[in-house]
Enzyme design. Structure first.
Site, short mmCIF file in Angstrom:
data_model
loop_
_atom_site.label_atom_id
_atom_site.label_comp_id
_atom_site.label_asym_id
_atom_site.label_seq_id
_atom_site.Cartn_x
_atom_site.Cartn_y
_atom_site.Cartn_z
CB CYS A 10 44.34 9.65 11.94
SG CYS A 10 45.83 10.51 12.42
NE ARG B 22 38.67 10.92 10.15
CZ ARG B 22 37.79 10.86 11.16
NH1 ARG B 22 36.53 10.69 10.89
NH2 ARG B 22 38.17 10.96 12.41
CD1 TRP C 212 46.02 16.52 8.79
CD2 TRP C 212 46.37 16.79 10.98
NE1 TRP C 212 46.04 17.86 9.04
CE2 TRP C 212 46.25 18.06 10.38
CE3 TRP C 212 46.59 16.72 12.34
CZ2 TRP C 212 46.35 19.24 11.10
CZ3 TRP C 212 46.70 17.90 13.07
CH2 TRP C 212 46.57 19.14 12.44
CG ASN D 226 42.25 9.52 15.14
OD1 ASN D 226 42.95 10.53 15.26
ND2 ASN D 226 40.94 9.59 14.97
N GLY D 227 44.79 9.97 17.29
CA GLY D 227 44.81 10.61 18.60
C GLY D 227 46.23 10.87 19.04
CD GLU E 258 31.46 29.93 7.16
OE1 GLU E 258 32.17 30.00 8.17
OE2 GLU E 258 31.44 28.92 6.44
CE LYS F 24 34.25 27.70 4.50
NZ LYS F 24 33.53 27.56 5.73
CD GLU G 197 38.00 26.91 6.21
OE1 GLU G 197 38.06 25.93 6.94
OE2 GLU G 197 36.92 27.32 5.74
CG HIS H 97 35.46 51.69 17.06
ND1 HIS H 97 35.41 52.77 17.90
CD2 HIS H 97 34.18 51.40 16.73
CE1 HIS H 97 34.15 53.12 18.10
NE2 HIS H 97 33.38 52.29 17.39
CE LYS I 172 33.81 18.17 6.74
NZ LYS I 172 33.39 19.58 6.45
C1 F6R Z 1 35.55 25.66 8.35
C2 F6R Z 1 35.49 24.42 9.06
C3 F6R Z 1 35.87 24.40 10.50
C4 F6R Z 1 34.83 23.61 11.32
C5 F6R Z 1 35.30 23.46 12.76
C6 F6R Z 1 34.29 22.72 13.60
O1 F6R Z 1 35.21 25.52 7.01
O2 F6R Z 1 35.13 23.40 8.51
O3 F6R Z 1 36.02 25.68 11.00
O4 F6R Z 1 33.62 24.28 11.24
O5 F6R Z 1 36.52 22.76 12.78
O6 F6R Z 1 34.06 21.44 13.12
P1 F6R Z 1 32.79 20.62 13.52
O7 F6R Z 1 31.60 21.34 13.03
O8 F6R Z 1 32.96 19.29 12.89
O9 F6R Z 1 32.79 20.54 15.03
#
Ligand code: F6R
Length: 618
Positions: free
Chosen positions: A2, A30, A78, A104-105, A487, A491, A494, A510, A613
């Protein structure tokens, strides 16, 4: 998750609504599924809220305009409790319409409170946990006679993590906020003030901000900002200047934030190094407020982080162990607390986070500090909870990252954790000064190398577009190439919603090799042939193993590595780079691939489905 904005100005005008909409636009990154605003003037409160994207709310506001006002609060939601519907969107108003809140929360004791209010005759309209706060506030307002006292009384009753903002009919020149664990910052204007879930909410208007601590209530009027604890004791918050400029959070001519942020990466590395090298090329980390004696006595390092940040931490583990000879573990923050971790006064915990608001990481930091460990945060967002709650904050200077999936923060996190590793090696004498200097010189050369990979993006984009119907992609790497593989897979999941998995290449035999079938796409991250050649030789064998079983081999390799070419369907060349620094270039083709493939599928790469985010709930 949020996003929240609060604004108060001197006179009735269109500005409160305009500020709220601008803020909600900037906070979209976010992640959200509904949005709403409420404005306050002498005549009372007026609101609009809608499920869906911000454009839906804007269309509603065009059809049914809100009046001029002195104050506004706004929200992007959210969904957690109650689906993403108009009714569940914020703001929530009390039954008599005297008070409006955004939140938020998660209010963990909302069921008990709901029961209590229902027994007193309150009719609930939504399925949210938030609505209880609106009804409680309206009642407290009657008892206390003013909104700040009412907010303190309600905040004391709430359990869980929350940021609450409220406006009341009785005083349209006042907005009150309360925070426990969830983020809230104050923006200082001239004749106007702001509250935001992060500085992006008000960066277009001011770069002067105040940090709020745990369990605090803030009251803003056009001229004043008053902060207290939940019991009314005054608190003096720390003021700081935000060094992000408003234009950094716009697309700057790129089609998406993700494209822009991939192209920002040379700057993210360069800016993270900036100011940390003396003119003589020595390393200084002035912000590392942990005593040298303690850093010398550390016998273990634990990196805590989630998602992409945890992969940056895994890359750092290889470097720190090599340079400092300190055993280094990487723990997913949400697993750390529950695994009964062995941490004590001799443990240095490194918490890595872009947002600085990831609840899992915050909780892990608290746990580590309770056990006596010192915590250094490697964090991108100034004034964030993680920066404040750690013993020291080592900032990554990636600038605002708006696209939900992380790109430039990853490179900046690797750079900053490397600086920390080199600093420890310098301090503890595990590297000679000239060795530290040599790595720093190599790091300084990295922005140009990252740029070189970006300049070659067309061939990756062309491959990605041709593969838009692919159903599964595997990623293999060894050593620092392993977290890069993870990673790359993350990507693709996501952004393109495609099944993808990253493996340590040695693990293939394995089990995962059973997945290889005719046409299975496999990315392989190949270490430099100049590195320990055994690593290089082994990964060449892995390429051959999957190729022999029909896989399409897509290889990221160092220029001049002639040995790989004959086993690869496609090679994406990266410039020669020392082994430990290779992740900074090797990940870039994988980011571009995922972004381009998702774009070819017509997906929204900046706001992928279901993702937020800042993950501000556990
Ligand atoms: C992947 C991504 C998430 C964040 C994770 C940690 O693209 O963005 O996996 O890396 O949620 O977020 P932060 O770095 O903000 O603690």
């Amino acid at each position: 998750m949020c996003g929240i904005i609060g604004y108060v100005g001197r006179e009735d005008s269109p500005r409160p609504l305009a500020v709220a909409i601008e803020a909600l636009t900037r906070l979209q990154y976010r992640g959200y599924d509904s949005a709403g605003v409420v404005v306050a003037n002498a005549a009372g409160l007026a609101f609009a809220k809608k499920a869906g994207k911000l454009e839906v709310l804007e269309a509603e506001l065009e059809a049914h305009p809100l009046p001029l006002a002195t104050a506004a609060i706004g929200h992007t939601r959210w969904a957690t409790h109650g689906g993403p519907t108009d009714v569940n969107a914020h703001p929530h108003l009390s039954e008599d319409g005297s008070v409006a809140v955004v939140h938020n929360g998660i209010i963990e004791n909302h069921e008990v409170l709901r029961l209590e209010l229902a027994e007193a005759g309150v009719q609930f309209r939504s399925q949210t946990d938030t609505e209880v706060a609106a009804h409680l506030l309206a009642r407290a307002l009657v008892e206390e006679g003013n909104l700040p006292d009412a907010m303190r009384a309600v905040a004391r009753r709430l359990e869980g993590a929350f940021t609450l903002l409220a406006v009341a009919r009785e005083n349209p020149r006042l907005v009150v906020g309360a925070r426990r664990t969830s983020p809230l910052v104050v923006g200082l204007g001239d004749g106007e003030n702001f509250l935001g879930s992060d500085v992006a909410a008000f960066i277009a208007s001011t770069n002067r901000a105040l940090e709020l601590g745990q369990d605090q209530v803030v009251t803003i009027t056009p001229e004043t900002v008053v902060v207290t604890d939940f019991f009314g004791q005054p608190v003096t918050p720390r003021q700081y200047t935000v060094d992000w400029d408003a234009s950094a959070a716009v697309k700057g001519g790129y089609p998406t934030f993700m494209d822009k942020e991939i192209h920002d990466q040379p700057d993210a590395v360069r800016d993270t190094l900036l100011g940390r090298l003396t003119p003589a090329g020595l390393l200084t980390l002035d912000e590392l407020h942990v005593s040298e004696a303690l850093l010398r006595s550390v016998d273990k390092i634990v990196v805590i982080a989630c998602g992409t940040a945890s992969y940056a931490g895994t890359v750092a583990k290889y470097a720190i162990e090599h340079w400092c000879r300190i055993p280094t573990e990487v723990a997913l923050a949400h697993e750390f607390r529950y695994s009964d971790p062995v941490v004590n006064e001799k443990t240095l915990v490194v918490a890595v986070s872009q947002s600085g608001e990831t609840m899992d990481t915050i909780m892990a930091i608290r746990h580590a500090r309770e056990q006596g460990a010192k915590v250094v945060a490697v964090v991108n967002t100034m004034g964030s909870t993680i920066a404040r709650e750690s013993d020291a904050a080592l900032y990554t200077h990636a600038g605002p990252e708006v696209a939900v999936a992380s790109t430039k923060a990853f490179l900046a996190q690797i750079t900053a954790t490397y600086l920390l590793g080199l600093y420890l090696a310098q301090l503890r004498g595990t590297m000679f000064p000239d060795e530290v200097r040599a790595v720093l010189d190599e790091l300084t050369a990295m922005p140009a190398k990252v740029q070189q990979v970006i300049d070659g993006e067309d061939s990756i984009r062309e491959l990605a577009t041709s593969m838009k119907d692919v159903e599964s992609v595997l990623y293999l790497g060894r050593h620092v190439g392993f977290p890069v593989a993870m990673e790359g897979a993350l990507k693709l999941k996501e952004l393109a919603y495609i099944h993808a998995e990253g493996f340590a290449a040695g693990e293939l035999k394995h089990g995962p090799i059973a997945l290889i079938d005719e046409g299975q796409a496999v990315f392989v991250i190949v270490p430099s042939p100049r590195s320990r050649s055994v690593l290089h030789d082994k990964i060449l064998s892995n390429i051959q193993e999957v190729r022999a079983r029909g896989a399409r081999t897509l290889v990221v390799a160092e220029e001049g590595d002639t040995a790989v070419a004959e086993y690869a369907e496609r090679v994406f060349w990266v410039p020669p780079t020392p082994t430990l620094l290779a992740p900074l270039v090797a990940v870039v083709p994988l980011q571009i691939f995922a972004c381009a493939l998702a774009t070819a599928k017509g997906l929204d790469v900046d706001q992928p489905r279901n993702l937020a985010k800042s993950v501000t709930v556990e």
